[in-house]
Write an enzyme that holds these catalytic residues in place. Structure first.
Site, PDB file in Angstrom:
ATOM      1  N   ASP A   1       0.954  -1.213  -0.231  1.00  0.00           N
ATOM      2  CA  ASP A   1      -0.198   0.133  -0.220  1.00  0.00           C
ATOM      3  C   ASP A   1       1.049   1.568  -0.328  1.00  0.00           C
ATOM      4  OD1 ASP A   1      -2.391   1.212   0.386  1.00  0.00           O
ATOM      5  OD2 ASP A   1      -1.326   1.497   1.609  1.00  0.00           O
ATOM      6  N   ILE A   2       0.484   2.357  -0.842  1.00  0.00           N
ATOM      7  CA  ILE A   2       1.158   3.229  -0.609  1.00  0.00           C
ATOM      8  C   ILE A   2       0.806   4.707   0.302  1.00  0.00           C
ATOM      9  CG2 ILE A   2       2.125   5.380  -1.779  1.00  0.00           C
ATOM     10  CD1 ILE A   2       1.219   4.555  -4.749  1.00  0.00           C
TER      11      ILE A   2
ATOM     12  N   GLU B   1      -4.604   2.626  -4.662  1.00  0.00           N
ATOM     13  CA  GLU B   1      -3.175   2.769  -3.900  1.00  0.00           C
ATOM     14  C   GLU B   1      -2.863   1.539  -3.750  1.00  0.00           C
ATOM     15  OE1 GLU B   1      -5.091   4.008  -0.442  1.00  0.00           O
ATOM     16  OE2 GLU B   1      -5.330   3.873  -2.391  1.00  0.00           O
TER      17      GLU B   1
END
Length: 541
Positions: free
Chosen positions: A410-411, A453
């Site tokens: 996950d960003i 994301e």
């Protein structure tokens, strides 16, 4: 038809023509009628096939475009994505485009229904329409929820719509459209082959009735009263024969046993760009490249010795024009005995347009395959394609008793990037992260944009230690890159949850993803920009 010397109709049987009387006019009349009828039927068949094929391809292409429009409305940036963003973020800005998207969906489905040819298509389109309608019915409630700032749990419970069946129906419709089109292509190819057979039959009919005429002449030998009249009829018959060949829609070439061109029709001159003088008496290699001719010449001779009426039909090869252009062609070759001489009659059908169409169809199919399996922004696998391929890798790993690992990524603070710099900048961040994954993963690894994301990477034959090393390396590389937005430099990081183990111990890919997701949750809880691994209760103890 151009000839350098007397043909079969004016050379050997000409002696017999001098012995017949006018009663043979009936045979000539029947022959003329049959030749004209067969060639006319072939010409009309080709025209009909062209019209039918154009209509079928137009319907297929129109459906594919409309299905793609529906896919877009159900994917990123479409109706369902805008609806879910409104639910997730509870902002009225996402509601503004829903009406336009909904109108586009209704118009697209209406067009597809008008093109549907079966009740099954109508039913599946209705399933898709019902799902979008359910979403639209939730619009007033969603608007109210945003205004009243409902809790996320309450909002999700009240506006949730299950769209899995609609997406499956849409996939089925695309597959069904492709299947129908492939069936249409196969059927049209068969009809085209039959038209070629009709052209060959036309020449066979000429030969057959010529033999009947020949034997009829023999019975009336000695009757020379009408020699001059029959000579004129023979010349007229030859001209009619040549005119009939010139009316054929395909090129016709006649050679002797050594492959020297002795005869051809006007279509052959037009198609290959030669004059009659340039083509007459030349070797067949001037039209058929030497390699192609040599490969088939031995077959010609062997088949002729077995007295085959047709050596082969519909064989694909490359012909060459005067200017060096290669033409994709289908050739049908028939041997023709003239006294002791052996001739070959070749019907050359130009299939260049068909080959170009097949190339275009192949390109379109590849494009549709990519659109169905790839994320349009990053080029990575989408969720559906990932699950299909991951399931096969899991089964293979179970059979070979190999470990597998899965990274859920996950960003960090991606929403802040979108809010601060805009969605275009956020998209560039997603593309840059996907590029890092592509450059550092192996060819056999599966990389998927799981949603928003979030990314998933499935590593074959990697257990805990190398999986953690790989995850740490990815995290470090992402820390060192940036995306420029005007004069500012956007830096970002990722959090990674790792799940690993023997494939035999896993119940399913879904449970494996759940383990990695739990580890990702722990990485976020521990401050983000870190790697955490999932441990079962047994491992913890």
């Amino acid at each position: 038809m151009k000839t350098a010397k007397k043909t079969f109709f004016t050379q050997h049987p000409f002696i017999e023509l001098e012995k017949i009387i006018s009663s043979n006019n009936l045979i000539l009349f029947v022959l003329i009628v049959l030749i004209i009828a067969i060639n006319s039927a072939g010409f009309l068949s080709v025209k009909w096939l062209q019209s039918e094929w154009t209509q079928q391809y137009t319907v297929y292409q129109t459906k594919q475009k409309l299905y793609f429009d529906l896919y877009r409305e159900s994917g990123y940036g479409g109706f369902i994505h805008a609806f879910k963003n409104a639910v997730l973020r509870k902002k009225t800005i996402y509601l503004k485009s829903l009406s336009t998207h909904h109108q586009n969906v209704e118009e697209t489905i209406s067009k597809l229904k008008s093109l549907a040819s079966t009740q099954a298509e109508q039913n599946k389109l209705q399933d898709v329409q019902n799902t979008f309608h359910h979403y639209w019915q939730k619009y007033p409630l969603l608007e109210k929820a945003i205004q009243e700032n409902w809790s996320a749990e309450k909002l999700d419970n009240r506006v949730y719509v299950n769209d899995k069946a609609a997406l499956e129906a849409l996939n089925d419709l695309i597959a069904l459209n492709q299947k129908n089109f492939n069936r249409s292509v196969a059927r049209n190819n068969q009809l085209i082959q039959r038209v070629g057979v009709y052209e060959t039959i036309s020449l066979g009919v000429i030969l057959f009735f010529s033999l009947i005429l020949f034997f009829s002449m023999r019975k009336k030998a000695g009757l020379v009263n009408n020699v001059l009249k029959m000579q004129k009829e023979a010349v007229a018959y030859k001209e009619l024969y040549e005119a009939t060949l010139d009316s054929m829609v395909d090129a016709c070439i006649i050679t002797n046993e050594k492959g020297i061109i002795e005869n051809f029709n006007q279509i052959a001159l037009q198609r290959f760009g030669y004059t009659a003088e340039e083509l007459m008496g030349k070797p067949i290699e001037i039209l058929i490249p030497q390699g192609e001719h040599k490969r088939n010449h031995a077959h010609y001779m062997a088949s002729s010795s077995m007295h085959k009426k047709v050596l082969f039909k519909g064989r694909e090869l490359k012909a060459i024009t005067k200017h060096g252009e290669l033409l994709s062609s289908e050739i049908t070759v028939t041997p023709l005995k003239q006294s002791e001489d052996l001739k070959y009659v070749g019907i050359i059908h130009d299939i260049s347009d068909r080959m170009k169409l097949m190339e275009q169809l192949g390109s379109l199919l590849n494009q549709l395959r990519d659109e169905a399996t790839k994320d349009y922004l990053t080029g990575l696998l989408n969720r559906k394609a990932f699950f299909e391929q991951a399931h096969q890798i899991w089964l293979s790993a179970k059979e070979q008793h190999q470990p597998i690992s899965l990274l859920m990524i996950d960003i960090d603070h991606f929403k802040q990037i979108n809010d601060s710099f805009g969605h275009d900048a956020g998209d560039r961040v997603l593309i840059e992260v996907a590029r890092v994954f592509n450059q550092n993963c192996r060819e056999e690894d599966l990389i998927c944009r799981y949603g928003g994301e979030e990314f998933v990477i499935l590593l074959e034959n990697k257990d805990e230690e190398p999986a953690l090393e790989f995850a740490s390396r990815l995290k470090k590389i992402v820390e060192e890159i940036s995306v420029k937005e005007q004069s500012e430099e956007i830096r970002f990081s990722i959090s990674i949850g790792v799940a690993t183990g023997d494939a035999l111990e896993l119940n399913s890919i879904e449970s494996f993803i759940s383990q990695a997701d739990q580890a990702l949750y722990q990485a976020k809880a521990n401050g983000r920009n870190r790697v955490e691994i999932f441990h079962t209760e047994e491992k913890k103890r």
